[in-house]
Motif scaffolding. Structure first.
Motif, PDB file in Angstrom:
ATOM      1  N   ALA A 124       0.822  -1.209   0.000  1.00 48.53           N
ATOM      2  CA  ALA A 124       0.000   0.000   0.000  1.00 48.53           C
ATOM      3  C   ALA A 124       0.858   1.261   0.000  1.00 48.53           C
ATOM      4  N   VAL A 125       1.966   1.250   0.743  1.00 48.15           N
ATOM      5  CA  VAL A 125       2.858   2.412   0.780  1.00 48.15           C
ATOM      6  C   VAL A 125       3.412   2.699  -0.609  1.00 48.15           C
ATOM      7  N   VAL A 126       3.861   1.652  -1.288  1.00 44.01           N
ATOM      8  CA  VAL A 126       4.416   1.820  -2.633  1.00 44.01           C
ATOM      9  C   VAL A 126       3.321   2.242  -3.608  1.00 44.01           C
ATOM     10  N   GLU A 127       2.162   1.591  -3.516  1.00 45.81           N
ATOM     11  CA  GLU A 127       1.055   1.897  -4.438  1.00 45.81           C
ATOM     12  C   GLU A 127       0.604   3.351  -4.328  1.00 45.81           C
ATOM     13  N   HIS A 128       0.525   3.864  -3.124  1.00 52.12           N
ATOM     14  CA  HIS A 128      -0.006   5.216  -2.913  1.00 52.12           C
ATOM     15  C   HIS A 128       1.090   6.285  -2.868  1.00 52.12           C
ATOM     16  N   GLY A 129       2.344   5.883  -3.063  1.00 49.58           N
ATOM     17  CA  GLY A 129       3.432   6.851  -3.039  1.00 49.58           C
ATOM     18  C   GLY A 129       3.552   7.570  -1.709  1.00 49.58           C
ATOM     19  N   ALA A 130       3.339   6.843  -0.629  1.00 49.82           N
ATOM     20  CA  ALA A 130       3.381   7.442   0.704  1.00 49.82           C
ATOM     21  C   ALA A 130       4.815   7.628   1.175  1.00 49.82           C
ATOM     22  N   ASP A 131       4.967   8.523   2.144  1.00 48.92           N
ATOM     23  CA  ASP A 131       6.284   8.752   2.734  1.00 48.92           C
ATOM     24  C   ASP A 131       6.659   7.647   3.711  1.00 48.92           C
ATOM     25  N   LEU A 132       5.669   7.090   4.365  1.00 45.83           N
ATOM     26  CA  LEU A 132       5.909   5.992   5.300  1.00 45.83           C
ATOM     27  C   LEU A 132       4.610   5.274   5.600  1.00 45.83           C
ATOM     28  N   GLY A 133       4.741   4.110   6.211  1.00 50.38           N
ATOM     29  CA  GLY A 133       3.586   3.356   6.677  1.00 50.38           C
ATOM     30  C   GLY A 133       3.763   3.009   8.133  1.00 50.38           C
ATOM     31  N   ILE A 134       2.652   2.932   8.859  1.00 51.93           N
ATOM     32  CA  ILE A 134       2.661   2.590  10.266  1.00 51.93           C
ATOM     33  C   ILE A 134       1.737   1.396  10.474  1.00 51.93           C
ATOM     34  N   ALA A 135       2.229   0.358  11.156  1.00 52.68           N
ATOM     35  CA  ALA A 135       1.428  -0.834  11.436  1.00 52.68           C
ATOM     36  C   ALA A 135       1.310  -1.031  12.941  1.00 52.68           C
ATOM     37  N   HIS A 136       0.071  -1.148  13.406  1.00 52.39           N
ATOM     38  CA  HIS A 136      -0.176  -1.431  14.816  1.00 52.39           C
ATOM     39  C   HIS A 136      -0.479  -2.908  15.012  1.00 52.39           C
ATOM     40  N   ASP A 137      -0.479  -3.344  16.264  1.00 45.02           N
ATOM     41  CA  ASP A 137      -0.995  -4.663  16.595  1.00 45.02           C
ATOM     42  C   ASP A 137      -2.415  -4.487  17.124  1.00 45.02           C
ATOM     43  N   GLY A 138      -3.007  -5.579  17.592  1.00 49.12           N
ATOM     44  CA  GLY A 138      -4.420  -5.569  17.928  1.00 49.12           C
ATOM     45  C   GLY A 138      -4.828  -4.575  18.980  1.00 49.12           C
ATOM     46  N   ASP A 139      -3.956  -4.322  19.972  1.00 51.48           N
ATOM     47  CA  ASP A 139      -4.320  -3.360  21.018  1.00 51.48           C
ATOM     48  C   ASP A 139      -3.539  -2.060  20.904  1.00 51.48           C
ATOM     49  N   ALA A 140      -2.730  -1.943  19.839  1.00 52.53           N
ATOM     50  CA  ALA A 140      -2.033  -0.694  19.487  1.00 52.53           C
ATOM     51  C   ALA A 140      -1.110  -0.194  20.585  1.00 52.53           C
ATOM     52  N   ASP A 141      -0.485  -1.111  21.316  1.00 48.19           N
ATOM     53  CA  ASP A 141       0.540  -0.660  22.253  1.00 48.19           C
ATOM     54  C   ASP A 141       1.923  -0.698  21.608  1.00 48.19           C
ATOM     55  N   ARG A 142       1.960  -1.020  20.324  1.00 44.06           N
ATOM     56  CA  ARG A 142       3.234  -0.977  19.614  1.00 44.06           C
ATOM     57  C   ARG A 142       3.009  -0.616  18.154  1.00 44.06           C
ATOM     58  N   CYS A 143       4.081  -0.308  17.468  1.00 42.58           N
ATOM     59  CA  CYS A 143       3.991  -0.088  16.023  1.00 42.58           C
ATOM     60  C   CYS A 143       5.315  -0.447  15.376  1.00 42.58           C
ATOM     61  N   LEU A 144       5.222  -0.890  14.151  1.00 37.44           N
ATOM     62  CA  LEU A 144       6.367  -1.010  13.263  1.00 37.44           C
ATOM     63  C   LEU A 144       6.115  -0.068  12.096  1.00 37.44           C
ATOM     64  N   ALA A 145       7.169   0.241  11.345  1.00 35.92           N
ATOM     65  CA  ALA A 145       7.023   1.190  10.245  1.00 35.92           C
ATOM     66  C   ALA A 145       7.579   0.603   8.958  1.00 35.92           C
ATOM     67  N   VAL A 146       7.210   1.252   7.857  1.00 39.27           N
ATOM     68  CA  VAL A 146       7.694   0.883   6.528  1.00 39.27           C
ATOM     69  C   VAL A 146       8.115   2.172   5.837  1.00 39.27           C
ATOM     70  N   ASP A 147       9.271   2.169   5.198  1.00 34.17           N
ATOM     71  CA  ASP A 147       9.706   3.384   4.509  1.00 34.17           C
ATOM     72  C   ASP A 147       9.054   3.477   3.127  1.00 34.17           C
ATOM     73  N   ALA A 148       9.380   4.522   2.374  1.00 38.42           N
ATOM     74  CA  ALA A 148       8.697   4.791   1.107  1.00 38.42           C
ATOM     75  C   ALA A 148       8.899   3.699   0.072  1.00 38.42           C
ATOM     76  N   LEU A 149       9.960   2.888   0.233  1.00 41.61           N
ATOM     77  CA  LEU A 149      10.221   1.792  -0.703  1.00 41.61           C
ATOM     78  C   LEU A 149       9.635   0.470  -0.219  1.00 41.61           C
ATOM     79  N   GLY A 150       8.956   0.496   0.927  1.00 39.17           N
ATOM     80  CA  GLY A 150       8.349  -0.723   1.458  1.00 39.17           C
ATOM     81  C   GLY A 150       9.247  -1.529   2.359  1.00 39.17           C
ATOM     82  N   ASN A 151      10.385  -0.965   2.769  1.00 37.31           N
ATOM     83  CA  ASN A 151      11.302  -1.680   3.656  1.00 37.31           C
ATOM     84  C   ASN A 151      10.885  -1.495   5.111  1.00 37.31           C
ATOM     85  N   GLU A 152      10.964  -2.575   5.882  1.00 36.00           N
ATOM     86  CA  GLU A 152      10.581  -2.516   7.293  1.00 36.00           C
ATOM     87  C   GLU A 152      11.539  -1.639   8.094  1.00 36.00           C
TER      88      GLU A 152
END
Length: 452
Positions: free
Chosen positions: A233-261
């Motif tokens: 989705a980050v690559v498709e939409h040309g976003a600057d970054l992506g943010i992923a939460h878990d089920g209770d959102a006490d953490r996040c991981l990110a993805v850069d503009a090229l889709g790298n974790e």
């Protein structure tokens, strides 16, 4: 009875391991233990109760609310909110107790009960042990002391919690997010409403995925444990970054503009430099765990920042931070604690602060995260073994010694029992990924044979 509390509350398959009776009993026990400790002295106690969207959370919430009210505790029911929101509201509302129903990143059939003390902090180990002991004591026959009449707790819905929490998140940001495009993966979880609204109010252009919880789809192929959709989705939409939460959102991981974790260690590194620049990194120290990548440690040394390492679990990171007055800590898994603004890991706050750094510097996330180079790290989960014998098996100890000798100074080995699941985690770091894979595979085989 085996210990009920793991590193993050009580978890199990809902309606099998974690029943309504257990949830009710633990809630009553928690009320009695906190009363014994003097937490309720001189006033009528109040608790904040929230949950993630799991279907089982509906009946478990009812059980917890019933247990607390039957013990004379007034309950503010805040509904579906992230764990850090429940912790925040527990503190800001002056509640004596917070309860969150969630199994975090676990699959939908699981659920969990997590307690917060006054101020929104996780309960100390000794209080959790006391709650278990009191629960077992009364489960096996000793009757509870029960209030009657006006002494029973009252239950009300607290609808203002969502807006209070979002306002708090935006209020602590160092700058707005105008000009930054972010894809948010909410894991069909507790932040599905909160996180998109917070990012939008902060000025970001947002694309949202995984934000349609139906009670059954939490963490299902999405969120911080499944980054594939976010990368695309980050690559498709040309976003600057992506943010992923878990089920209770006490953490996040990110993805850069090229889709790298961009993992929790890299996020910590980015935020550590930002906070030091702002004069907010107290004692010039960041707190990690023994699972922190060796590359993170080397990067902090190069930048002149001290790294303190604790046992795995954000509760132990938090304990170290509180004891020594540190401002920033977290885990590779994406639990990041900014103690000036949160009492627990907060995935939405972390994501907002990371996006704020991108906006403030005009640099790409890949460039910012490049402050550290991750050494190859292989993690193998070995299920269906006796995890209690990890530290006592002579066969396993000999295998670890051989592996450490082979890796030398350029790598390391860590074996630990999971605090939330019935398995042993084998972690190997090495300068060469093939060597790390080979060593991890051999150790996993020894764990199976020695502990199976």
């Amino acid at each position: 009875m085996g210990r009920l509390f793991g590193t993050d509350g009580v978890r199990g398959v809902a309606n099998a391991d974690l029943t309504a009776e257990l949830a009710l009993g633990l809630s009553v026990a928690a009320a009695h233990v906190l009363a014994e400790a003097g937490t309720f002295e001189g006033h009528r106690p109040t608790a904040v109760v929230g949950r993630d969207p799991r279907a089982s959370g509906e009946f478990l919430e009812a059980a917890v609310v019933a247990g607390l009210a039957s013990a004379g505790v007034d309950v503010l029911r805040v509904g579906v909110l992230p764990t850090p929101a429940v912790a925040y509201l527990t503190g800001v509302l002056g509640a004596d107790l917070g309860v969150m129903l969630s199994a975090s990143h676990n699959a939908m059939p699981d659920n969990g009960v997590k307690f917060f003390a006054r101020g929104g902090h996780k309960l100390a180990d000794e209080l959790e042990i006391r709650i278990e002991d009191v629960y077992e004591q009364h489960r096996t026959g000793e009757p509870w002391a029960r209030p009657t009449g006006a002494g029973v707790g009252r239950v009300s819905d607290y609808a203002k919690g969502v807006d209070q929490y979002i306002a708090h998140l935006i209020g602590v940001l160092p700058n707005r997010l105008d000009g930054v495009k972010v894809v948010l993966d909410e894991a069909h979880g507790a932040a599905s409403r909160v996180s998109p609204e917070a990012f939008a109010r902060a000025g970001a252009e947002i694309v949202t995925i995984g934000a349609d919880p139906d009670g059954l789809n939490i963490n299902d192929g999405c969120g911080s444990t499944h980054l594939e959709m976010l990368r695309a989705a980050v690559v498709e939409h040309g976003a600057d970054l992506g943010i992923a939460h878990d089920g209770d959102a006490d953490r996040c991981l990110a993805v850069d503009a090229l889709g790298n974790e961009v993992d929790g260690d890299q996020i910590l590194a980015v935020l550590a430099l930002a906070m030091r620049e702002a004069g907010q990194l107290r004692k010039n120290t960041v707190v990690g765990t023994v699972m922190s990548n060796l590359g993170f440690k080397l990067a902090m040394e190069r930048e002149g920042i001290e790294l303190v390492q604790t046992a795995v679990g954000d509760r132990y990171v938090l304990e170290s931070m509180k004891a020594e007055g540190y401002a920033l800590g977290g885990e590779q898994s994406g639990h990041v604690i900014v103690l000036d603004h949160a009492t627990t890991g907060d995935g939405t706050l972390t994501g907002l602060m990371l996006a704020a750094r991108v906006a403030a510097t005009g640099r790409t996330l890949a460039d910012l995260a490049g402050v550290m180079s991750r050494l190859p790290q292989i993690l193998v989960n070995v299920p269906d073994v006796d995890k209690s014998r990890v530290t006592t098996s002579a066969e396993l100890a000999a295998a670890v010694t051989d592996a450490e000798r082979e890796l030398g100074a350029t790598g390391r080995v860590l074996l630990r029992p999971s605090g939330t699941e019935p398995l042993v985690r084998v972690m190997v770091e090495a300068a060469d990924i093939e060597q790390a894979k080979a060593v991890a595979g051999r150790l996993a085989d020894v764990v199976k044979s020695a502990l199976g």
